[in-house]
Design an enzyme around this catalytic site. Structure first.
Site, PDB file in Angstrom:
ATOM      1  N   GLU A 180       0.981  -1.218  -0.071  1.00  0.00           N
ATOM      2  CA  GLU A 180      -0.131  -0.106  -0.049  1.00  0.00           C
ATOM      3  C   GLU A 180       0.962   1.388  -0.098  1.00  0.00           C
ATOM      4  O   GLU A 180       1.355   1.793   1.164  1.00  0.00           O
ATOM      5  CB  GLU A 180      -0.858   0.014   1.255  1.00  0.00           C
ATOM      6  N   LYS A 217      -2.902  -2.073  -3.069  1.00  0.00           N
ATOM      7  CA  LYS A 217      -3.678  -1.094  -2.295  1.00  0.00           C
ATOM      8  C   LYS A 217      -3.623   0.148  -2.656  1.00  0.00           C
ATOM      9  O   LYS A 217      -2.489   0.791  -2.276  1.00  0.00           O
ATOM     10  CB  LYS A 217      -4.066  -1.044  -0.920  1.00  0.00           C
TER      11      LYS A 217
END
Length: 299
Positions: A180, A217
């Site tokens: 992420e 993400k």
């Protein structure tokens, strides 16, 4: 974790319809999450009391009839949640056994100070021990977050390099990492930052062996379907979107425009929930939230 359960979870995350619930607010973000839920700081006097209160909130969400494996593929937990039970069952096992929701674990320890327009992750001491515990409890994958605040090539390279370096350690432990590298939605040159980020991610993906699988993400991009190359990469299990401070309505609208990206929302998921609601009100609000995010994730 048994190989059969891992394979079932992999198939669900890879091909299932739905989204990933981010229930992983940690020490720094917990007071804000509780405040939005209507629980003020005067209601606890220690970290343990604070974490008990947020666990009550998460338990109410996860045990709600609205929270089900038909619309929710997975849920990301904080380590404190992993160490607690839901209805007498360890949290990660409750998710899979009772709800058919795939458990993930947030493993990062927060962000370092900003440098070169980014915040890399702080060191993660005893990561192998944490990963071993996670596997033992039936966790499928992990999540770790960095933040990009400027379109700085050196900074973005350092973020992505660190994410993939730790990601390979997680893969070696038998788990699937969610990488992420969040681009701050207030980044003044967000589209330029996303161009540098995509280039850096694809370069790292191309270095992986065929069996090394990751999830990504990412912040909802300025250009619709900008991360199509990442979604279609053979080493990527799924690309999920973070809400990043957008309201649920804004985040859903942006997600609709990005085909085959699915949500992994935190604040946008819990928006409108309150400790003071009756169970009927709470479940109805959560159901409407889940329904709207599910629909946006099916675009």
């Amino acid at each position: 974790m048994a190989a059969e359960a891992h394979a079932q979870m992999f198939t669900k995350v890879k091909t299932g319809k739905g989204f990933i619930a981010a229930l992983d607010q940690s020490g720094g973000s917990t007071p804000k999450a509780l405040r939005l839920y209507g629980v003020e700081e005067s209601q606890w006097s220690s970290d343990d009391e604070m974490f008990s209160l947020v666990h009550q909130m998460r338990t109410r969400i996860v045990t709600s009839p609205a929270f089900d494996g038909d619309r929710i593929l997975g849920a990301i937990l904080f380590e404190d949640t992993l160490d607690r039970d839901i209805d007498g069952v360890p949290s990660a096992q409750f998710l899979w056994q009772k709800k058919q929701v795939v458990p993930f674990l947030k493993v990062d320890k927060g962000l370092a100070d900003e440098d070169n327009g980014v915040q890399v992750m702080k060191p993660i001491p005893n990561l192998d021990g944490l990963l071993g515990k996670a596997r033992q409890q039936g966790v499928f994958g992990t999540k770790m977050r960095s933040v990009i605040k400027e379109a700085n090539a050196d900074g973005i390279h350092s973020v992505v390099q660190q994410q993939f370096e730790v990601g390979k350690q997680i893969i070696a432990a038998g788990l699937v990492p969610i990488i992420e590298p969040e681009v701050d939605i207030h980044c003044p040159d967000k589209a330029d930052a996303e161009a540098l980020l995509k280039q850096a991610i694809l370069a790292e993906l191309d270095k992986l062996d065929a069996e090394q699988k990751v999830m990504l993400k990412l912040t909802l991009p300025e250009v619709d379907n900008y991360y199509r190359d990442c979604i279609e990469h053979p080493n990527v299990v799924r690309v999920v979107a973070l809400s990043g401070g957008y309201s649920r309505e804004q985040a859903n609208e942006k997600l609709f425009a990005n085909n085959d990206m699915i949500a992994s929302f935190s604040r946008a998921l819990t928006e409108g929930l309150s400790a003071s609601q009756s169970d009927d009100e709470f479940n109805q609000t959560l159901d409407q939230s889940i329904a709207s995010i599910f629909q946006a994730s099916c675009s």
